[in-house]
Design a protein around this motif. Sequence first.
Motif, PDB file in Angstrom:
ATOM      1  N   SER A  60      51.635  55.896 -43.090  1.00 38.43           N
ATOM      2  CA  SER A  60      51.403  55.927 -41.746  1.00 38.43           C
ATOM      3  C   SER A  60      50.485  54.847 -41.685  1.00 38.43           C
ATOM      4  O   SER A  60      49.866  54.282 -42.436  1.00 38.43           O
ATOM      5  CB  SER A  60      50.762  57.254 -41.131  1.00 38.43           C
ATOM      6  N   LEU A  61      50.146  54.522 -40.262  1.00 41.90           N
ATOM      7  CA  LEU A  61      49.357  53.322 -40.050  1.00 41.90           C
ATOM      8  C   LEU A  61      47.759  53.543 -40.394  1.00 41.90           C
ATOM      9  O   LEU A  61      47.011  52.624 -40.403  1.00 41.90           O
ATOM     10  CB  LEU A  61      49.140  53.019 -38.225  1.00 41.90           C
ATOM     11  N   LEU A  62      47.537  54.817 -40.718  1.00 42.22           N
ATOM     12  CA  LEU A  62      46.104  55.203 -41.233  1.00 42.22           C
ATOM     13  C   LEU A  62      46.154  55.077 -42.790  1.00 42.22           C
ATOM     14  O   LEU A  62      44.969  55.259 -43.239  1.00 42.22           O
ATOM     15  CB  LEU A  62      45.831  56.462 -40.689  1.00 42.22           C
ATOM     16  N   ARG A  63      47.150  54.655 -43.392  1.00 46.30           N
ATOM     17  CA  ARG A  63      47.155  54.556 -44.912  1.00 46.30           C
ATOM     18  C   ARG A  63      47.871  53.430 -45.293  1.00 46.30           C
ATOM     19  O   ARG A  63      48.301  53.301 -46.579  1.00 46.30           O
ATOM     20  CB  ARG A  63      47.639  55.703 -45.460  1.00 46.30           C
ATOM     21  N   ASP A  64      48.257  52.514 -44.378  1.00 48.89           N
ATOM     22  CA  ASP A  64      49.139  51.222 -44.661  1.00 48.89           C
ATOM     23  C   ASP A  64      48.301  50.097 -45.287  1.00 48.89           C
ATOM     24  O   ASP A  64      49.107  49.363 -45.508  1.00 48.89           O
ATOM     25  CB  ASP A  64      50.202  50.939 -43.731  1.00 48.89           C
ATOM     26  N   ILE A  81      41.826  50.518 -42.715  1.00 54.55           N
ATOM     27  CA  ILE A  81      40.462  50.181 -43.510  1.00 54.55           C
ATOM     28  C   ILE A  81      39.226  51.120 -42.700  1.00 54.55           C
ATOM     29  O   ILE A  81      38.450  51.552 -43.149  1.00 54.55           O
ATOM     30  CB  ILE A  81      40.402  48.845 -43.415  1.00 54.55           C
ATOM     31  N   GLY A  82      39.676  51.062 -41.243  1.00 58.06           N
ATOM     32  CA  GLY A  82      38.655  51.440 -40.505  1.00 58.06           C
ATOM     33  C   GLY A  82      38.617  53.356 -40.679  1.00 58.06           C
ATOM     34  O   GLY A  82      37.796  53.891 -40.646  1.00 58.06           O
ATOM     35  N   ILE A 126      34.998  57.753 -45.632  1.00 57.37           N
ATOM     36  CA  ILE A 126      33.791  57.710 -46.584  1.00 57.37           C
ATOM     37  C   ILE A 126      32.374  58.215 -45.664  1.00 57.37           C
ATOM     38  O   ILE A 126      31.778  58.855 -46.475  1.00 57.37           O
ATOM     39  CB  ILE A 126      33.842  56.221 -46.921  1.00 57.37           C
ATOM     40  N   GLY A 127      32.283  57.790 -44.454  1.00 59.00           N
ATOM     41  CA  GLY A 127      31.172  58.288 -43.843  1.00 59.00           C
ATOM     42  C   GLY A 127      30.926  59.765 -43.705  1.00 59.00           C
ATOM     43  O   GLY A 127      29.788  60.218 -43.986  1.00 59.00           O
ATOM     44  N   ARG A 163      40.530  53.937 -52.533  1.00 54.59           N
ATOM     45  CA  ARG A 163      41.646  53.450 -51.628  1.00 54.59           C
ATOM     46  C   ARG A 163      41.205  52.397 -50.786  1.00 54.59           C
ATOM     47  O   ARG A 163      41.808  51.496 -50.551  1.00 54.59           O
ATOM     48  CB  ARG A 163      41.833  54.906 -50.569  1.00 54.59           C
ATOM     49  N   LEU A 164      39.887  52.416 -50.324  1.00 57.40           N
ATOM     50  CA  LEU A 164      39.397  51.282 -49.436  1.00 57.40           C
ATOM     51  C   LEU A 164      39.487  50.017 -50.234  1.00 57.40           C
ATOM     52  O   LEU A 164      40.023  48.787 -49.830  1.00 57.40           O
ATOM     53  CB  LEU A 164      37.971  51.503 -49.160  1.00 57.40           C
TER      54      LEU A 164
END
Length: 272
Positions: A201-205, A211-212, A218-219, A265-266
């Motif tokens: 998805s766009l959250l993991r591509d 990245i955001g 992470i936060g 991942r980041l």
Amino acid sequence: MPGQQQGGFGQPGYPQGGFGQPQGGFAGGMQPGMPGFAPGQQGQAPYQQRGAASYMTMDDVVVKTSISIVTVIAAAIATWVLVPLDMMIGVAIGGALIGFVLGMVNAFKRNPSGPLVLAYAIAEGVFLGGISGLFEMMYPGIVVQAMLGTMGVFVGMLIVYRTGAIRVTPKFQRWLAAALIGALVLMLFNLGYFLFTGEASLLRDGGPLAIGFSILMIGIAAFTLLADFDLAEQAIRRGAPKNFAWGIAFGLLASLVWLYIEILRLLSYFRE
């Protein structure tokens, strides 16, 4: 008993200390229930009435957490070295599934169990070993960077907690609970999207949104460490039994595993 305050660990009779009423901890989103303790006398901590050897200390937390982390690392190294590359992804998925089941058991078990926590650590080690091996093959050196990043965040949050820069208040706990639920929903969405489409998805591509999202995860994972630290300190002050140190170890381990995966991942996004 008249004059006593309601305790935060499930039994009456605990005097209200400097922390006020105790707050629940979030260990990677979950934490085992606190078993009840025998009530102490008014104005005295429980360990002042019974043998101190039966109560948890900070040394117990450090030892149990260290054993758990070493177990994860040993299992990860064994998986990385012994499992053939073509089988690594399957082994990693198997470790993740077993780790998830054991994590649920540990999270909702009222009395923490050392063997169950170590079984969880082994499963997570197998998962991390497989994933780390695949990432290292694609991006040489990334595993060391992710490990250093995880250690850096852990030490940084410990300093933040000890200096009181961020306090674990009831408002903080409510915010963290909402953030963890939101993170879980988004992770399930990402998984479902991948299973149905075969694409990230766009959250993991790897794009700006991904990245955001990873930075946000992470936060949140870092803030769970603050809740774990606070739970350990309050449990010690209120006379938690020694075996509850395994519950603290489980919480810290779950937070660190999540933190490592998100940092890994980041870093891969930036490598791409």
